[in-house]
Motif scaffolding. Sequence first.
Motif, mmCIF file in Angstrom:
data_model
loop_
_atom_site.group_PDB
_atom_site.id
_atom_site.type_symbol
_atom_site.label_atom_id
_atom_site.label_comp_id
_atom_site.label_asym_id
_atom_site.label_seq_id
_atom_site.Cartn_x
_atom_site.Cartn_y
_atom_site.Cartn_z
ATOM 1 N N LEU A 1 -14.729 35.414 -15.899
ATOM 2 C CA LEU A 1 -15.694 36.023 -16.808
ATOM 3 C C LEU A 1 -16.989 36.456 -16.112
ATOM 4 O O LEU A 1 -17.649 37.392 -16.558
ATOM 5 N N ASN A 2 -17.358 35.758 -15.059
ATOM 6 C CA ASN A 2 -18.625 36.092 -14.379
ATOM 7 C C ASN A 2 -18.424 36.020 -12.857
ATOM 8 O O ASN A 2 -19.000 35.168 -12.167
ATOM 9 N N PRO A 3 -17.586 36.896 -12.330
ATOM 10 C CA PRO A 3 -17.249 36.822 -10.905
ATOM 11 C C PRO A 3 -18.476 37.038 -9.998
ATOM 12 O O PRO A 3 -18.518 36.491 -8.894
ATOM 13 N N ASP A 4 -19.421 37.807 -10.477
ATOM 14 C CA ASP A 4 -20.599 38.064 -9.629
ATOM 15 C C ASP A 4 -21.312 36.757 -9.316
ATOM 16 O O ASP A 4 -21.633 36.470 -8.158
ATOM 17 N N ALA A 5 -21.542 35.959 -10.346
ATOM 18 C CA ALA A 5 -22.233 34.685 -10.146
ATOM 19 C C ALA A 5 -21.398 33.727 -9.307
ATOM 20 O O ALA A 5 -21.914 33.019 -8.430
ATOM 21 N N PHE A 6 -20.068 33.730 -9.590
ATOM 22 C CA PHE A 6 -19.195 32.808 -8.845
ATOM 23 C C PHE A 6 -19.225 33.107 -7.346
ATOM 24 O O PHE A 6 -19.406 32.202 -6.527
ATOM 25 N N PHE A 7 -19.069 34.373 -6.977
ATOM 26 C CA PHE A 7 -19.000 34.709 -5.552
ATOM 27 C C PHE A 7 -20.391 34.655 -4.890
ATOM 28 O O PHE A 7 -20.503 34.403 -3.685
ATOM 29 N N ARG A 8 -21.413 34.885 -5.711
ATOM 30 C CA ARG A 8 -22.774 34.751 -5.145
ATOM 31 C C ARG A 8 -22.980 33.314 -4.719
ATOM 32 O O ARG A 8 -23.546 33.044 -3.651
ATOM 33 N N GLU A 9 -22.497 32.398 -5.531
ATOM 34 C CA GLU A 9 -22.623 30.985 -5.193
ATOM 35 C C GLU A 9 -21.749 30.607 -4.010
ATOM 36 O O GLU A 9 -22.152 29.845 -3.129
ATOM 37 N N ARG A 10 -20.517 31.193 -3.973
ATOM 38 C CA ARG A 10 -19.578 30.888 -2.886
ATOM 39 C C ARG A 10 -20.026 31.492 -1.560
ATOM 40 O O ARG A 10 -19.646 30.993 -0.490
ATOM 41 N N ALA A 11 -20.870 32.566 -1.609
ATOM 42 C CA ALA A 11 -21.280 33.264 -0.381
ATOM 43 C C ALA A 11 -22.066 32.371 0.551
ATOM 44 O O ALA A 11 -22.045 32.547 1.778
ATOM 45 N N PHE B 1 -3.669 43.509 -16.017
ATOM 46 C CA PHE B 1 -4.168 42.303 -15.337
ATOM 47 C C PHE B 1 -4.579 42.601 -13.897
ATOM 48 O O PHE B 1 -5.462 41.936 -13.335
ATOM 49 N N LEU B 2 -3.919 43.620 -13.318
ATOM 50 C CA LEU B 2 -4.329 44.027 -11.961
ATOM 51 C C LEU B 2 -5.750 44.605 -11.988
ATOM 52 O O LEU B 2 -6.545 44.372 -11.051
ATOM 53 N N VAL B 3 -6.090 45.317 -13.073
ATOM 54 C CA VAL B 3 -7.446 45.847 -13.220
ATOM 55 C C VAL B 3 -8.442 44.686 -13.304
ATOM 56 O O VAL B 3 -9.521 44.716 -12.698
ATOM 57 N N TRP B 4 -8.023 43.667 -14.038
ATOM 58 C CA TRP B 4 -8.882 42.465 -14.140
ATOM 59 C C TRP B 4 -9.064 41.825 -12.750
ATOM 60 O O TRP B 4 -10.177 41.467 -12.347
ATOM 61 N N ALA B 5 -7.960 41.729 -12.037
ATOM 62 C CA ALA B 5 -8.030 41.144 -10.690
ATOM 63 C C ALA B 5 -8.909 42.014 -9.779
ATOM 64 O O ALA B 5 -9.711 41.498 -8.971
ATOM 65 N N ALA B 6 -8.769 43.329 -9.935
ATOM 66 C CA ALA B 6 -9.573 44.236 -9.096
ATOM 67 C C ALA B 6 -11.057 44.048 -9.371
ATOM 68 O O ALA B 6 -11.894 44.123 -8.456
ATOM 69 N N ASN B 7 -11.367 43.792 -10.647
ATOM 70 C CA ASN B 7 -12.768 43.545 -11.004
ATOM 71 C C ASN B 7 -13.300 42.319 -10.258
ATOM 72 O O ASN B 7 -14.437 42.307 -9.775
ATOM 73 N N ILE B 8 -12.470 41.290 -10.135
ATOM 74 C CA ILE B 8 -12.865 40.074 -9.396
ATOM 75 C C ILE B 8 -13.000 40.379 -7.908
ATOM 76 O O ILE B 8 -13.932 39.941 -7.231
ATOM 77 N N TRP B 9 -12.013 41.140 -7.409
ATOM 78 C CA TRP B 9 -12.042 41.465 -5.974
ATOM 79 C C TRP B 9 -13.286 42.277 -5.603
ATOM 80 O O TRP B 9 -13.832 42.127 -4.518
ATOM 81 N N ILE B 10 -13.748 43.142 -6.516
ATOM 82 C CA ILE B 10 -14.943 43.954 -6.222
ATOM 83 C C ILE B 10 -16.135 43.045 -5.920
ATOM 84 O O ILE B 10 -16.808 43.178 -4.883
ATOM 85 N N PHE B 11 -16.347 42.053 -6.829
ATOM 86 C CA PHE B 11 -17.479 41.152 -6.624
ATOM 87 C C PHE B 11 -17.219 40.199 -5.458
ATOM 88 O O PHE B 11 -18.139 39.796 -4.750
ATOM 89 N N GLY B 12 -15.948 39.877 -5.250
ATOM 90 C CA GLY B 12 -15.615 39.014 -4.107
ATOM 91 C C GLY B 12 -15.914 39.716 -2.801
ATOM 92 O O GLY B 12 -16.541 39.128 -1.896
ATOM 93 N N MET B 13 -15.489 40.979 -2.663
ATOM 94 C CA MET B 13 -15.722 41.707 -1.420
ATOM 95 C C MET B 13 -17.207 42.039 -1.249
ATOM 96 O O MET B 13 -17.703 42.132 -0.122
ATOM 97 N N LYS B 14 -17.871 42.196 -2.415
ATOM 98 C CA LYS B 14 -19.315 42.488 -2.348
ATOM 99 C C LYS B 14 -20.060 41.395 -1.552
ATOM 100 O O LYS B 14 -20.854 41.688 -0.658
ATOM 101 N N TYR B 15 -19.690 40.143 -1.890
ATOM 102 C CA TYR B 15 -20.385 39.045 -1.219
ATOM 103 C C TYR B 15 -19.699 38.636 0.085
ATOM 104 O O TYR B 15 -20.370 38.153 1.009
#
Lengths: 385, 215
Positions: B10-20, B170-184
Amino acid sequence: MREVVFTGAFLLLLLLLCGAADAATPEEDAAQVMVTGAVIDPAVLMPGDVATVTVTVKNTAQVSVPVRSAKMYTEGNILVLDNPYQTFGAIGAGNEVSFTFTVQADAGSGTYYPRLVLDFTNAGSLRYAVPVRIEVVEPRISVADVPDAFTAGKKEIVRVTVSNPRSGEVNGVSVVPSGEGIVSVPTSTFIGALAPDGSAEATFNITPDRETTLTMTVTYRNGRNQRTTEASIPITFSEDKKGARIVVSGVEVTPENGSYRVSGDVTNAGLEVAKAVVVTVGSPGVPVDPDRVYPVASLDPDDLSNFELTFRAENVTEVPLVIEYRDTDGNLYTTRTNISVEGTVLPGQGEEGGPVPLTIALLIVAVVAVVGVVVFFSWKKAKGG
Amino acid sequence: MSHWIFDVLLNPDAFFRERAEKAPALMVPFILVLITGIIGAVTIYLSMTAMLPVLPADMQGLVSIIGIATAVVTVISAPIIWALQALVFYALSSFYNGSGDLKKSLEAVGYGYVPLIVSALIALALTYSFLSSFSFPSIDFTDPAATAAFQEMIQTSPLIQAGQILGVIFLVWAANIWIFGMKYARGLTTRDAAVVVGVPVVLYIVSQIIMLGVL
């Protein structure tokens, strides 16, 4: 001396006898002519029949009796058609003479007496009434055996009895079956003579190809009169109670490679064997390979066999299953049973290949909505963060 | 604090920001990938064994072995695909001067498999539902036309098609996560990360849509 007296007496007796003979009158001589018999052919007439009446007379006198004519006179409804003895000569001493006349019956039942009149030249006449019998009753034909049911194209045995209730014999009796669309084997049966109160049986194999009337015509002769009488047997088609009866059960229809495969069982629920049983699909179904038709071996009563067919059908809910079989005489029978293909849809026609069902479509829409909201808010939060 | 799975979804940006700020840890992503592979393997094995009864006896043993082998290959190939996917994103991000360890990219891509697990479970359910209601025809599998028609029959099934459509969503959903994951993971802007992830994903989705027969 004694011998001379005896011889003289004998000669005297002879002279007396000769004198006595010479003394008989023509009337007395004619009176010696008597009827010895009368024969009628046929013995018993039917109305309209032509018959011959033969009267035999014998001259029992010692001298020839002159006869001017011999005539038969019409009596009542017995018509005398000819009188060939308008003139006649004489009947020799001790001779028999037959006089034959042709008569015709023009009356109903009864006994009639046409008269024979012998006209003796200058000696009166002899009158003799000949009894002639007329009977209206005809030979009868009765059905001895017919099948319970007739079927188009199926050979059935029909047996009839011809009886003669008349007082006289009939000859040349034969039975001829006929009727529209009827094939009979044999085409006729010859019985021959039927004595009074006699009967005979005739058997036919009758094959009708339509509902019709089977006419049994009896032809016979009464003397020289050719006559016919007939009886009708209605031929109506109905279910053969004893015949084979094919029942289809356990039908399963499955879609297969753009077509349908149907399998099931055929059972002979009848009482006779069903031969050369062939199962296929009728229109609007279109049989396709590999199992366009399914030949089943002969099915005895209560016997069962399975079958498999492949066919195509579009925009229909049911197709007929066509079962053909033959009886022991080779007659072909066809029965049809509809099988449902509703609910057994082919790819592209419904559940298994058509538009996505509503529940699945709703699921997809819901997932799209959820994912859309999640993505939207995740991006919104990212901007906010 | 919510569970990390909800954060990923639901909030991949925050999750990956924390994981970065943390060192890359690949165990959890690997397990997620492995679960996806196992569910996919079960689905494939179910599909192959379901048609065994209609096959000739001599082919049944062979197909059974092929089914097991395919399932094993599916499980093994899942981490490989994961790695290749991360490599592609890693390589593409280099064009945008991305910086960061490959492990971080692997970690980011692995967490993106959470929606794919749900997708795989739905696909398994739909496949099982399809196999339960489908009557397999008796066909000659040595006949190419018959085999092709059989495949078409399965592929055009609404349940199977629905599974593929849901897979794309669901792949679109996964891609949304990957975008924020690759961002960080690679220090990209959101827009660059969207391009890095979006291009291969869109290409993949287009290929899937073509396979569905829509295009």
